[in-house]
Design an enzyme around this catalytic site. Structure first.
Site, short mmCIF file in Angstrom:
data_model
loop_
_atom_site.label_atom_id
_atom_site.label_comp_id
_atom_site.label_asym_id
_atom_site.label_seq_id
_atom_site.Cartn_x
_atom_site.Cartn_y
_atom_site.Cartn_z
N PHE A 52 -26.33 -23.65 16.01
CA PHE A 52 -27.22 -24.81 16.02
C PHE A 52 -26.53 -26.00 15.35
CE2 PHE A 52 -30.41 -27.43 13.93
CZ PHE A 52 -31.38 -27.61 14.92
N ASP B 269 -28.46 -26.86 21.49
CA ASP B 269 -27.96 -25.52 21.16
C ASP B 269 -28.33 -24.60 22.33
OD1 ASP B 269 -27.11 -23.22 19.89
OD2 ASP B 269 -28.84 -23.09 18.55
N SER C 48 -23.01 -21.62 11.99
CA SER C 48 -24.22 -21.77 12.81
C SER C 48 -23.95 -22.44 14.16
CB SER C 48 -25.22 -22.61 12.01
OG SER C 48 -26.18 -23.20 12.85
C1 SPV Z 1 -28.33 -21.07 14.24
O1 SPV Z 1 -28.31 -21.61 13.12
O2 SPV Z 1 -27.56 -21.39 15.16
C2 SPV Z 1 -29.29 -20.00 14.52
C3 SPV Z 1 -30.52 -19.93 13.74
O3 SPV Z 1 -29.05 -19.23 15.41
S1 SPV Z 1 -31.75 -20.71 14.68
O4 SPV Z 1 -31.32 -22.07 14.99
O5 SPV Z 1 -32.97 -20.71 13.88
O6 SPV Z 1 -31.96 -19.96 15.91
MG MG Z 2 -27.64 -19.91 16.73
#
Ligand code: SPV
Ligand code: MG
Length: 295
Positions: free
Chosen positions: A47, A57, A45
């Site tokens: 994020f 992010d 991920s």
């Molecule tokens: C991540 O986990 O980096 C994602 C999902 O892209 S979200 O944060 O919901 O966009």
């Molecule tokens: Mg992401």
């Protein structure tokens, strides 16, 4: 070979009658704990990675940081066919950047990459009043085609942020179908509505014969895995950020208690033992090396 095996394994797991469930991770330790818990795949991920560096992010970390984390996680997993679904955000630029990164992420151990149709630099989808600007359909089709041309085995999952950007169901489906036409193996449809109606409406109108959908139900956790399976359209469910959120909650709790309690004794029962950590570090493998080779 191992890398191809993980892409083959992931293709089999993308089953609309029994979706695979991926857990987020931000380092090899969290990935190993997710595999141990029984998840089918790892979500590498963006994020979580950004949060682990304590930065937004928002395309701030360099591509090499994402790549190195992917490689470290892949190397750390005992089962080399265990699939990594890697979040490459926007692909770090245009179709040329995408063509550059795809072989590198494949070599690092990705079974799939997810590329989103936002402008570089991106903003987090979940951020209130975030800057959600999408590239044109044609530009994103070029990015998907560039990715497909660079790998025979890795899955290319196209992610549309049309619902996140407030562009509505019709635009979301138009984009998703155009991305399939460009070669996408699956479509990640993201929503940040706090109830599942928006995502359910998209899923219900997605044609039965189409590629599997991928959901990230962070904002609408009331939709259970069983509810999602019953839709018959979803091949992969991603738990988007639960490794970092679990870590933060646990660290805050333990750190606060240690200072409040005037010592370490009070938290001892609630944290992992030192021997558990040794085990997670691969201590038994090092003991064998010591026995076999240390003179
Ligand atoms: C991540 O986990 O980096 C994602 C999902 O892209 S979200 O944060 O919901 O966009
Ligand atoms: Mg992401």
């Amino acid at each position: 070979m191992a890398r191809q095996a993980s892409a083959v394994a992931l293709r089999k797991l993308l089953n609309k009658s029994k979706p695979a469930i991926a857990m987020a991770s931000h380092n090899p330790l969290s990935a190993n704990l997710a595999a141990e818990a029984g998840f089918n795949a790892i979500w590498v991920s963006g994020f979580e990675l950004s949060a682990s560096y304590a930065v937004p992010d928002a395309s701030l970390l360099p591509m090499s940081t994402h790549l190195e984390m992917t490689r470290s996680i892949a190397e750390s997993l005992a089962d080399k066919s265990f699939p990594l679904v890697v979040d490459v955000d926007t692909g770090f630029g245009n179709a040329i950047n995408v063509a550059y990164i795809i072989p590198r992420f494949e070599a690092a151990g990705a079974a799939a990459v997810v590329i989103e149709d936002k402008h570089f630099p991106k903003d987090s989808s979940l951020r209130t009043n975030g800057r959600q600007v999408l590239v044109t359909i044609e530009e994103f089709q070029g990015k998907i085609a560039a990715a497909k041309a660079k790998s025979d085995s890795m899955l290319i999952i196209a992610r549309t942020e049309a619902l996140i950007a407030g562009l509505g169901q019709e635009e979301a489906q138009r984009r998703a179908l155009a991305y399939v036409e460009a070669g996408a193996d699956a479509i990640l449809i993201h929503s940040k509505q706090l109830t599942p109606e928006e995502i359910l409406s998209f899923c219900r109108s997605w044609p039965d014969e189409q590629v599997p959908l991928v959901l990230v139900p962070t904002s609408y956790p009331q939709l259970s895995f069983t509810d999602i399976t019953a839709l018959g359209k979803v091949g992969l469910i991603i738990c988007g950020n639960h490794a970092i959120r679990a870590s933060v909650a646990s660290m805050r709790n333990v750190f606060g208690r240690i200072l409040k309690d005037d010592g370490l004794a009070g938290v001892e029962e609630d944290i992992a033992s030192v021997s558990e950590i040794f085990e997670l570090q691969g201590d038994s493998a090092m003991r064998k090396l010591e026995k076999d080779y240390l003179r």
